[in-house]
Scaffold this motif. Structure first.
Motif, short mmCIF file in Angstrom:
data_model
loop_
_atom_site.label_atom_id
_atom_site.label_comp_id
_atom_site.label_asym_id
_atom_site.label_seq_id
_atom_site.Cartn_x
_atom_site.Cartn_y
_atom_site.Cartn_z
N GLU A 35 -8.31 -16.18 7.70
CA GLU A 35 -7.86 -15.09 6.83
C GLU A 35 -8.61 -13.80 7.13
O GLU A 35 -8.08 -12.71 6.99
N THR A 39 -6.81 -10.12 7.63
CA THR A 39 -7.21 -8.97 6.81
C THR A 39 -7.73 -7.84 7.68
O THR A 39 -7.42 -6.67 7.45
N MET A 54 -9.76 -4.07 1.00
CA MET A 54 -9.83 -4.99 -0.13
C MET A 54 -9.87 -4.25 -1.47
O MET A 54 -9.54 -4.83 -2.50
N LYS A 55 -10.23 -2.97 -1.47
CA LYS A 55 -10.25 -2.18 -2.70
C LYS A 55 -8.86 -1.67 -3.08
O LYS A 55 -8.66 -1.19 -4.19
N THR A 57 -4.95 -1.82 -4.23
CA THR A 57 -4.26 -2.69 -5.19
C THR A 57 -3.46 -3.74 -4.42
O THR A 57 -3.16 -3.58 -3.23
N ALA A 58 -3.12 -4.82 -5.10
CA ALA A 58 -2.36 -5.89 -4.47
C ALA A 58 -1.00 -5.39 -3.97
O ALA A 58 -0.52 -5.83 -2.92
N ALA A 59 -0.41 -4.45 -4.70
CA ALA A 59 0.89 -3.91 -4.29
C ALA A 59 0.77 -3.12 -2.98
O ALA A 59 1.63 -3.25 -2.10
N GLN A 61 -1.61 -3.52 -0.71
CA GLN A 61 -1.91 -4.50 0.34
C GLN A 61 -0.62 -5.18 0.81
O GLN A 61 -0.42 -5.42 2.00
N ALA A 62 0.27 -5.47 -0.13
CA ALA A 62 1.55 -6.09 0.21
C ALA A 62 2.41 -5.14 1.05
O ALA A 62 3.09 -5.56 1.98
N GLU A 63 2.37 -3.84 0.72
CA GLU A 63 3.12 -2.85 1.51
C GLU A 63 2.60 -2.77 2.94
O GLU A 63 3.37 -2.66 3.89
N HIS A 65 1.12 -5.19 4.51
CA HIS A 65 1.55 -6.43 5.16
C HIS A 65 3.01 -6.35 5.58
O HIS A 65 3.37 -6.80 6.68
#
Length: 150
Positions: A35, A39, A54-55, A57-59, A61-63, A65
């Motif tokens: 992983e 990352t 890593m700071k 937001t999850a949204a 990070q998803a974009e 990806h």
């Protein structure tokens, strides 16, 4: 059918421009495993450190990806004049049959060029390193010798 050029970067709102890692970055990233590697690839493509990534937001990070997957998609590879069995995909793994086909074509090209011209010709070809070319040609030579011995 119109030839479509592949896109090399994607603009992500709130992050910036995402690009695939260059050769130097990819070489460094290959040392990582699991992983952590994935990352780091996403972070370096966004021009960030892993800590900065890593700071997000999850949204976001998803974009990032999604952008990575879009750039790595086989649909993003440009249509070439070469048949699919001899075309090298960026950061793709080649089967033995593909390497044999590439090796045969390279051996034909090398035979048709004057002495000392193969190296510069190979540098002009995009998507194939010298080491991969040598590997493919060695495989084609070995296959030819095995076929003649049988």
């Amino acid at each position: 059918m119109l030839a479509r050029t592949p896109f090399t970067e994607i603009e992500i709102e709130g992050v910036g421009t995402y690009r695939l890692p260059n050769q130097w970055q990819a070489h460094r990233l290959r040392r990582l495993r699991g992983e952590k590697r994935h990352t780091a690839v996403l972070a370096s493509g966004a021009g960030m450190t892993v800590r900065q990534f890593m700071k997000l937001t999850a949204a976001l990070q998803a974009e990032v990806h999604k952008a990575y997957l879009a750039l790595m998609s086989p649909a993003n590879v440009a249509a070439d004049r070469e048949p699919a069995e001899t075309r090298a995909l960026p950061r793709g793994h080649l089967s033995i049959d593909q390497k044999l086909a590439i090796g045969r074509r390279l051996l034909q090209a090398k035979a048709s060029l004057p002495h000392g011209h193969f190296g510069p010709w190979l540098e002009q070809q995009k998507g194939l390193s010298l080491s991969m070319a040598q590997q493919c040609m060695a495989l084609a030579r070995a296959y030819k010798q095995d076929k003649q011995a049988a």
